[in-house]
Design an enzyme around this catalytic site. Structure first.
Site, mmCIF file in Angstrom:
data_model
loop_
_atom_site.group_PDB
_atom_site.id
_atom_site.type_symbol
_atom_site.label_atom_id
_atom_site.label_comp_id
_atom_site.label_asym_id
_atom_site.label_seq_id
_atom_site.Cartn_x
_atom_site.Cartn_y
_atom_site.Cartn_z
ATOM 1 N N ASP A 14 -1.345 74.397 65.611
ATOM 2 C CA ASP A 14 -1.464 74.742 67.027
ATOM 3 C C ASP A 14 -2.385 73.723 67.689
ATOM 4 O O ASP A 14 -3.349 73.242 67.066
ATOM 5 C CB ASP A 14 -2.039 76.152 67.204
ATOM 6 N N GLU A 16 -4.497 72.564 71.394
ATOM 7 C CA GLU A 16 -4.950 72.797 72.767
ATOM 8 C C GLU A 16 -4.967 71.436 73.445
ATOM 9 O O GLU A 16 -5.294 70.418 72.818
ATOM 10 C CB GLU A 16 -6.336 73.437 72.796
ATOM 11 N N HIS A 159 -6.044 81.241 72.543
ATOM 12 C CA HIS A 159 -5.981 79.850 73.011
ATOM 13 C C HIS A 159 -7.058 78.983 72.373
ATOM 14 O O HIS A 159 -7.617 78.092 73.021
ATOM 15 C CB HIS A 159 -6.071 79.780 74.538
ATOM 16 N N ASP A 164 -5.025 80.584 66.696
ATOM 17 C CA ASP A 164 -3.603 80.679 67.050
ATOM 18 C C ASP A 164 -2.724 80.269 65.873
ATOM 19 O O ASP A 164 -1.649 80.846 65.654
ATOM 20 C CB ASP A 164 -3.298 79.794 68.264
#
Length: 543
Positions: A14, A16, A159, A164
């Site tokens: 994952d 960001e 997030h 995540d």
């Protein structure tokens, strides 16, 4: 059978980002979990300095501030460390993400922008996977947070990349467990696991369990034992299993799969023998779902009639002795008539529009008959040349509809001539043995008699092929000289063998009569100088 899912390494990742598009200045955090057989092997987590300011709205959503990433490694360094840890190029490693297009798109974009090596990994999207596992009647939506709560994940997505990724891992395991009864059990199933295939059909992929990974013929059977469909494959297990994925898009075949209850297979030593057996079984069983290769013995030939007034005629019973002076077979009587009209319009042995032959026959009909025999025996340019000139004149006069009509008729004739030229060398050959090197080493051998496959064999890499050749010669099927073409063997089979035997990669081991031991006249394998295939522009005009 393939690689069971318990032996697959999943790298669940994952990211960001700053909210911008993929590139060198977008990633702010990477989190990933490496899991195999349901057990976490290791985790990876790092903040990333994107080299650009993080927008305020992104900070509100993720909690990642510019101050937090100020001392973090730059994108290139962080990404290189992740790729080294993930080892996505390993053969049974799969990259997993929720909405994988986003995460993998950013990884790919950053790697390319920074000049890092990027090799496309196998990818599994848990968003698409969850949509297959749980329809909207089971969950209100397929957001990661909703799914994590639905499957009972101890991690709540917020997030942040590692949390995540952990939640995505739990969703992955639950979705694979839900799809297991539908046939998603091996690494090879993952490429089609998210395809829109009804679960009732996907679960039938188990019909492929236990089938060999070898060449052969397969038959789909109805509850009453009727053969619905016949096919051939290089790898029976892989081919049969593929029918129960979205790779199969034929509506008629999809309906057939819904009624199939069993699969019967015949393993063969070579792919060529599998394809030949397929042709024979389709002709014998006439399966309702097969479209091609049906009724091959009813296909017409164009020949010169043996009557006091020679004319071109169509026949489905061509004597073998006349195979050298006939064109065909044609896929339909309509195509044969088109070819007949093309030839008759030049040779003038009979009127192409059906009028009596004597109304247009010249005084020198024996010469015309001789010209017709030459045209049907390989000198197809005797017809093609005048017709091409006629088509050019019509086009110059802007009579395009007529030009198209004669082009279509000439094309039908040329296609028939191509089939005849391909089949003749084998149709008239009592015995031929040919060999081709196998990709992994060794030889593939075929024995052809009067245009029929009499046997095939393979030799292991490095082995002397001569003992296998001797065994094949001695055990091959005895084939008597047929009275007519197609009596015992379809010309489609002969053409298939011709493609293999007379290909540039094949070697002719022996031909009956070449050494004088087999008796009879030496065999001749050749094509006419003016072969019809050279008129490729006309043949491909409607192809």
């Amino acid at each position: 059978m393939g690689t069971p899912l318990r032996e697959v390494t999943f790298v669940v990742v994952d990211l960001e980002t700053t909210g911008g598009g993929p590139g060198a200045h977008a990633i702010t955090e990477i989190g990933a979990v490496k899991v195999r057989g349901g057990v976490v092997d290791s985790e990876f987590s790092t903040l990333v300095n994107p080299g650009a300011a993080i927008p305020a709205q992104i900070t509100v959503m993720t909690g990642i501030t510019n101050a937090m990433v100020a001392g973090a490694p730059p994108v290139g360094q962080a990404l290189a460390a992740f790729l080294d840890w993930a080892d996505l190029t390993a053969p049974t490693t799969v990259a997993v993400a929720h909405n994988a297009r986003f995460d993998l798109g950013h990884l790919r974009g950053a790697a390319r922008a920074l000049g890092l090596d990027w090799h496309e990994p196998a990818v599994l999207d848990t968003l698409a996977l969850a949509r297959r596992a749980w329809p909207r009647t089971s969950v209100p939506n397929h957001k990661l947070g909703t799914l994590a709560a639905f499957v009972g994940s101890p991690t709540t997505p917020a997030h942040r990349a590692l949390d995540d990724a952990r939640a995505t891992m739990d969703v992955l395991h639950a979705a694979l467990e839900a799809l297991g009864p539908q046939g998603v059990t091996h690494f090879e199933d993952l490429s089609t696991a998210t395809d829109p295939v009804p679960s009732s059909r996907r679960v039938k992929s188990r019909l492929a369990d236990g089938l060999p990974a070898a060449p052969g013929v397969y038959q789909f059977l109805s509850p009453a034992g009727q053969v619905l469909y016949v096919g051939s494959a290089v790898n029976l297990h892989r081919r049969v299993r593929s029918y129960f994925t979205a790779a199969e898009k034929r509506t008629k075949v999809a309906r057939m799969l819904d009624t199939t209850v069993a699969v019967r297979t015949i393993e063969t030593p070579t792919e060529l023998e599998a394809r030949v057996r397929e042709l024979r079984l389709i002709a014998e069983l006439d399966p309702p779902v097969n479209r091609r290769s049906r009724s091959p013995r009813r296909r017409p030939w164009l020949c010169l009639s043996a009557t006091p007034h020679p004319h071109l005629a169509l026949t489905t019973a061509l004597p073998l002795a006349e195979a050298g002076c006939a064109v065909g077979p044609f896929p339909s009587r309509t195509a044969a008539r088109e070819a007949q009209r093309a030839a008759e319009s030049v040779l003038r042995l009979d009127a192409w529009d059906g009028r009596a032959a004597r109304s247009v026959r010249r005084n020198d009909s024996p010469a015309d008959a001789d010209t017709a025999l030459r045209a049907l025996s390989g000198e197809i340019d005797l017809v093609a040349g005048p017709l091409l000139a006629r088509i050019a004149e019509l086009s110059a006069a802007e009579r395009y509809e007529e030009a198209g009509l004669w082009t279509r008729r000439l094309r039908a004739l040329l296609l028939g001539a191509c089939r005849a030229e391909k089949a003749r060398p084998l149709l008239t050959c009592p015995h031929l043995l040919a060999a081709r090197r196998r990709e992994g080493g060794g030889w593939e051998l075929v024995d052809v008699r009067w245009g029929r496959l009499a046997g095939s064999a393979v030799t292991p890499p490095g082995a002397d092929p001569r003992p296998t050749i001797a065994t094949l010669r001695a055990t091959a099927q005895v084939v008597d000289r047929p009275a007519r073409v197609g009596a015992d063997t379809s010309v489609e089979e002969t053409a298939l063998l011709a493609d293999w035997v007379l290909d540039a990669g094949a070697r002719l081991v022996e031909i009956e009569g070449d050494d004088g031991d087999a008796g009879g006249e030496p065999a001749t394998l050749c094509w006419p100088v003016g072969a019809a295939a050279r008129h490729r522009r006309v043949i491909d005009a409607e192809g």
